[in-house]
Design a protein around this motif. Structure first.
Motif, PDB file in Angstrom:
ATOM      1  N   LEU A 120       0.834  -1.204   0.000  1.00 29.54           N
ATOM      2  CA  LEU A 120       0.000   0.000   0.000  1.00 29.54           C
ATOM      3  C   LEU A 120       0.866   1.250   0.000  1.00 29.54           C
ATOM      4  O   LEU A 120       1.943   1.268   0.583  1.00 29.54           O
ATOM      5  CB  LEU A 120      -0.904   0.023   1.245  1.00 29.54           C
ATOM      6  CG  LEU A 120      -1.844  -1.164   1.437  1.00 29.54           C
ATOM      7  CD1 LEU A 120      -2.571  -1.030   2.767  1.00 29.54           C
ATOM      8  CD2 LEU A 120      -2.832  -1.279   0.301  1.00 29.54           C
ATOM      9  N   THR A 121       0.346   2.304  -0.615  1.00 31.95           N
ATOM     10  CA  THR A 121       1.031   3.593  -0.566  1.00 31.95           C
ATOM     11  C   THR A 121       0.742   4.248   0.790  1.00 31.95           C
ATOM     12  O   THR A 121      -0.175   3.832   1.509  1.00 31.95           O
ATOM     13  CB  THR A 121       0.538   4.530  -1.681  1.00 31.95           C
ATOM     14  OG1 THR A 121      -0.842   4.867  -1.425  1.00 31.95           O
ATOM     15  CG2 THR A 121       0.691   3.900  -3.062  1.00 31.95           C
ATOM     16  N   VAL A 122       1.498   5.271   1.120  1.00 29.71           N
ATOM     17  CA  VAL A 122       1.267   6.008   2.367  1.00 29.71           C
ATOM     18  C   VAL A 122      -0.149   6.571   2.386  1.00 29.71           C
ATOM     19  O   VAL A 122      -0.844   6.493   3.409  1.00 29.71           O
ATOM     20  CB  VAL A 122       2.319   7.137   2.531  1.00 29.71           C
ATOM     21  CG1 VAL A 122       1.973   8.022   3.712  1.00 29.71           C
ATOM     22  CG2 VAL A 122       3.709   6.546   2.692  1.00 29.71           C
ATOM     23  N   ASP A 123      -0.604   7.122   1.261  1.00 28.58           N
ATOM     24  CA  ASP A 123      -1.967   7.660   1.184  1.00 28.58           C
ATOM     25  C   ASP A 123      -3.020   6.575   1.403  1.00 28.58           C
ATOM     26  O   ASP A 123      -4.022   6.799   2.078  1.00 28.58           O
ATOM     27  CB  ASP A 123      -2.206   8.336  -0.168  1.00 28.58           C
ATOM     28  CG  ASP A 123      -1.495   9.667  -0.296  1.00 28.58           C
ATOM     29  OD1 ASP A 123      -1.072  10.231   0.739  1.00 28.58           O
ATOM     30  OD2 ASP A 123      -1.359  10.146  -1.442  1.00 28.58           O
ATOM     31  N   GLU A 124      -2.790   5.396   0.844  1.00 33.73           N
ATOM     32  CA  GLU A 124      -3.736   4.290   1.025  1.00 33.73           C
ATOM     33  C   GLU A 124      -3.796   3.858   2.487  1.00 33.73           C
ATOM     34  O   GLU A 124      -4.887   3.593   3.018  1.00 33.73           O
ATOM     35  CB  GLU A 124      -3.348   3.101   0.140  1.00 33.73           C
ATOM     36  CG  GLU A 124      -3.635   3.305  -1.327  1.00 33.73           C
ATOM     37  CD  GLU A 124      -3.104   2.189  -2.205  1.00 33.73           C
ATOM     38  OE1 GLU A 124      -3.782   1.857  -3.199  1.00 33.73           O
ATOM     39  OE2 GLU A 124      -2.016   1.648  -1.903  1.00 33.73           O
ATOM     40  N   VAL A 125      -2.649   3.796   3.134  1.00 37.76           N
ATOM     41  CA  VAL A 125      -2.609   3.425   4.561  1.00 37.76           C
ATOM     42  C   VAL A 125      -3.368   4.458   5.384  1.00 37.76           C
ATOM     43  O   VAL A 125      -4.200   4.107   6.234  1.00 37.76           O
ATOM     44  CB  VAL A 125      -1.160   3.271   5.064  1.00 37.76           C
ATOM     45  CG1 VAL A 125      -1.121   3.095   6.579  1.00 37.76           C
ATOM     46  CG2 VAL A 125      -0.464   2.109   4.372  1.00 37.76           C
ATOM     47  N   GLU A 126      -3.110   5.739   5.148  1.00 41.77           N
ATOM     48  CA  GLU A 126      -3.791   6.806   5.903  1.00 41.77           C
ATOM     49  C   GLU A 126      -5.301   6.767   5.662  1.00 41.77           C
ATOM     50  O   GLU A 126      -6.084   6.903   6.604  1.00 41.77           O
ATOM     51  CB  GLU A 126      -3.217   8.168   5.524  1.00 41.77           C
ATOM     52  CG  GLU A 126      -1.822   8.390   6.066  1.00 41.77           C
ATOM     53  CD  GLU A 126      -1.178   9.684   5.570  1.00 41.77           C
ATOM     54  OE1 GLU A 126      -1.807  10.439   4.802  1.00 41.77           O
ATOM     55  OE2 GLU A 126      -0.016   9.919   5.962  1.00 41.77           O
TER      56      GLU A 126
END
Length: 146
Positions: A120-126
Motif C-alpha cells: 500500500l502507498t502512504v496515502d492508502e494506509v492513511e
C-alpha cells in the motif's frame, strides 16, 4: 450479489485474526501474544491507570482485561498496586522488566506492521486507517445507544 466472504465483518475479522496469528508466530520467542502486547504497550503509554481505564482505551471487556493482567503480572511485566485515590481500584504499573521488553518489542512491532503494508502507498494506509476509525466510531455510537 455479495457472498459471505465479501461481507465487511468477515473481511475485517479474517484480517485481524491473521494479523494476530502472524504476530504470535513472530513474537513467540518473547513469550507474548498479540493480545498481551496490546495491553502492555498501552500500559507503557498510560502507566498508573486503572483496570477500568485500560478496558476503555483498549475497548476490551473487564473480564478479558483481568485475565490478561493476571498473565502479564505472572510473567513479571505488570504489577497492580492500591490506587492512591480509590480504595476499590488498582493502579497498573509496568515493571522494569516489562519496560525493557516493551522497548525491545516496539521497534519490532513497527517493522512488522510496515512489512504488512508494503503493498500500500502512504496515502492508502492513511485512508484505510481513517476509514476504519470512522467505522469504529459508528459502531461505538450504536453500541452505546441501542
Amino acid at each position: 450479489m455479495l457472498t459471505a466472504d465479501d461481507a465487511l465483518g468477515f473481511v475485517i475479522n479474517a484480517v485481524a485474526r491473521k494479523f494476530s496469528q502472524l504476530f504470535n508466530i513472530r513474537f513467540k520467542a518473547f513469550d507474548i501474544t498479540a493480545e498481551q502486547w496490546s495491553i502492555l504497550s498501552k500500559l507503557v503509554e498510560h502507566n498508573g491507570i486503572t483496570q477500568r481505564e485500560l478496558a476503555s482505551i483498549t475497548e476490551k471487556d473487564a473480564n478479558n482485561i483481568t485475565k490478561l493482567l493476571d498473565r502479564l503480572e505472572k510473567k513479571g511485566w505488570v504489577r497492580r498496586v492500591d490506587h492512591p485515590l480509590d480504595r476499590r481500584s488498582y493502579a497498573l504499573h509496568v515493571t522494569e522488566e516489562g519496560e525493557q521488553l516493551a522497548a525491545k518489542l516496539k521497534p519490532l512491532d513497527q517493522k512488522f506492521a510496515m512489512e504488512l503494508l508494503t503493498t500500500l502507498t502512504v496515502d492508502e494506509v492513511e485512508h484505510f486507517q481513517k476509514t476504519l476509525r470512522k467505522i469504529n466510531l459508528v459502531l461505538s455510537d450504536k453500541i452505546s445507544k441501542p
